[in-house]
Design an enzyme around this catalytic site. Structure first.
Site, PDB file in Angstrom:
ATOM      1  N   ASP A 197     -19.422 -62.089 -29.602  1.00 30.25           N
ATOM      2  CA  ASP A 197     -17.956 -62.420 -28.920  1.00 30.25           C
ATOM      3  C   ASP A 197     -17.268 -62.908 -29.804  1.00 30.25           C
ATOM      4  O   ASP A 197     -16.854 -62.028 -30.790  1.00 30.25           O
ATOM      5  CB  ASP A 197     -18.306 -63.252 -27.599  1.00 30.25           C
ATOM      6  CG  ASP A 197     -17.125 -63.750 -27.176  1.00 30.25           C
ATOM      7  OD1 ASP A 197     -16.860 -63.239 -25.897  1.00 30.25           O
ATOM      8  OD2 ASP A 197     -16.730 -64.784 -27.310  1.00 30.25           O
ATOM      9  N   HIS A 229     -21.949 -58.140 -21.524  1.00 29.41           N
ATOM     10  CA  HIS A 229     -21.313 -59.034 -22.373  1.00 29.41           C
ATOM     11  C   HIS A 229     -22.146 -59.703 -23.258  1.00 29.41           C
ATOM     12  O   HIS A 229     -21.939 -60.036 -24.310  1.00 29.41           O
ATOM     13  CB  HIS A 229     -20.358 -59.731 -21.873  1.00 29.41           C
ATOM     14  CG  HIS A 229     -19.291 -60.338 -23.042  1.00 29.41           C
ATOM     15  ND1 HIS A 229     -18.609 -59.550 -23.919  1.00 29.41           N
ATOM     16  CD2 HIS A 229     -19.091 -61.694 -23.341  1.00 29.41           C
ATOM     17  CE1 HIS A 229     -17.996 -60.274 -24.777  1.00 29.41           C
ATOM     18  NE2 HIS A 229     -18.354 -61.619 -24.410  1.00 29.41           N
TER      19      HIS A 229
END
Length: 336
Positions: free
Chosen positions: A109, A310
Site C-alpha cells: 500500500d 488489497h
C-alpha cells in the site's frame, strides 16, 4: 471455520530506534541480510505478522517499523513533515541505525511508493525492492494527483476526502475497531463487491468514507477478532492523523519528485498484487501494469494472485511469502 490465529511469535523483538531525527518503533526477528517491511494505511508493523517467522527461518533479519506518524512511532505535528523525502529519509536512516549499509526494501500500500522511491533515490542503499498492491507509478508531467482526482471525480475520490483537515481523522477515531473491521473487509478479496473489479472509492456528498465500505456479516478466514484487537490497540494513542497526513502531501510529493521523472529501477524488483485490488481500478492502472517491465527492465514478471484483494500479505500470506522468498534467494541470498 476460522483459520488458527497466526500471531507474531515471542521471538519477535520490539524496540525504539532513532532514525532521521525521529523515533521509530520497530519489530524484528532473525539474523542475516536485512529486509525492511513497510506497511500501509491504516496499518502498522502488525500487518506483517505472517512474514516474521518464515523470513527469519529462511536466513533473513526482518525489521518492520511503524512508519512516521503511525502506531508507537513519533508523530510530527506539521503536515509538511510527511513528504516522500521525509519517508525515504526515514528508511535510509533506519538502515544505518540498524548498523547496515544496504537492505532489501519491501512495501505494501503506501509502503510500496516509499519502497519504490527509496530504490530510485538511493540505489546505493537498496539491494532489491518489492512492492505489494501499488506498482512503481511514473510521475506524470501534467496535473498534480489531488487536483487531478478532484477534477475527475468532482472532489469525491477518497484522497480528496482524506485531504480535508480533521474530517477523516474524526470519522475513523470515533470507533477504531469498527474502522478497522470495515476497512479491512471492504477492500479484501472476500467482499463480493470486489468481484471482478472494485468500484471507484468515491465518498458520497455529505457522507464519510466508511459509508462506502461494507459491514461484514462475518469476518473472512484470514482476519480474526484478535487481529482487530491488535490493530485497535496499536492505534489507541496514535489515532489516524499521522497516516492521513501522507495523503495530504500527494501534490507536494509530485513537485518534489520532479528530478526523478523517467528514472528506472536499477536493482532486482518484484511487484505482487491481487486481481481484486481496488488499486487496479484507479485511472491509468490498466494501461500501466502491462508495460511495467518496459519501464523498469529489472522488474520480474508481476505476480497476480487470483481472488486476492488489497491486503495482500494478510489475505494470502503463504503465496506472498513464497513469491518474496523466491525473489530474495536470488536477489539477496542469505549468508552462511
Amino acid at each position: 471455520m476460522k483459520l488458527p490465529r497466526s500471531a507474531p511469535r515471542a521471538t519477535v523483538r520490539h524496540r525504539t530506534v532513532e532514525a532521521n531525527g525521529i523515533r521509530l518503533h520497530i519489530a524484528e526477528e532473525g539474523e542475516g541480510p536485512l529486509v525492511l517491511l513497510l506497511h500501509g494505511f491504516p496499518e502498522c508493523w502488525y500487518s506483517w505478522r505472517h512474514q516474521f517467522g518464515p523470513f527469519a527461518a529462511a536466513g533473513y533479519r526482518v525489521v518492520a517499523p511503524d512508519q512516521r506518524g503511525y502506531g508507537r512511532s513519533e508523530r510530527p505535528g506539521a503536515v509538511e513533515e510527511y513528504t516522500v523525502l521525509d519517508l525515504v529519509g526515514d528508511v535510509v536512516g533506519l538502515v544505518h541505525a540498524l548498523g547496515e549499509s544496504r537492505a532489501v526494501v519491501v512495501g505494501h500500500d503506501w509502503g510500496a511508493p516509499v519502497a519504490w522511491h527509496t530504490a530510485l533515490m538511493r540505489p546505493d542503499v537498496v539491494r532489491a525492492v518489492a512492492g505489494l498492491s501499488v506498482p512503481p507509478n511514473p510521475r506524470s508531467g501534467g496535473t498534480p494527483p489531488l487536483r487531478a482526482m478532484r477534477e475527475l471525480y468532482g472532489g469525491h475520490f477518497y484522497w480528496n476526502y482524506f485531504e480535508r483537515p480533521g474530517v477523516a481523522d474524526a470519522e475513523f477515531a470515533a470507533d477504531p475497531r469498527t474502522t478497522f473491521r470495515r476497512f479491512l473487509y471492504g477492500a479484501c478479496g472476500d467482499n463480493p463487491a470486489n468481484d471482478p473489479v472494485p468500484a471507484q472509492p468515491l465518498v458520497p456528498p455529505g457522507g464519510g468514507f466508511l459509508d462506502i465500505v461494507a459491514e461484514p456479516g462475518e469476518l473472512p478466514d484470514w482476519l480474526t477478532d484478535e487481529d482487530l484487537d491488535a490493530f485497535t490497540a496499536e492505534y489507541a494513542e496514535s489515532g489516524f492523523t499521522g497516516g492521513l497526513n501522507w495523503y495530504r502531501n500527494l501534490d507536494r510529493n509530485w513537485r518534489l519528485t520532479a528530478p526523478w521523472t523517467g528514472a528506472a529501477l536499477q536493482m532486482p524488483a518484484l511487484f505482487v498484487t491481487g486481481d481484486r485490488d481496488l488499486v487496479h481500478g484507479f485511472p491509468g492502472m490498466s494501461e500501466l501494469i502491462p508495460v511495467l517491465r518496459q519501464l523498469h527492465p529489472t522488474l520480474r514478471e508481476p505476480v497476480v494472485l487470483p481472488g486476492c484483494g488489497h491486503w495482500t500479505q494478510q489475505e494470502r500470506p503463504a503465496e506472498v511469502n513464497a513469491a518474496l522468498l523466491d525473489f530474495l534467494r536470488e536477489a539477496a541470498p542469505p549468508t552462511g
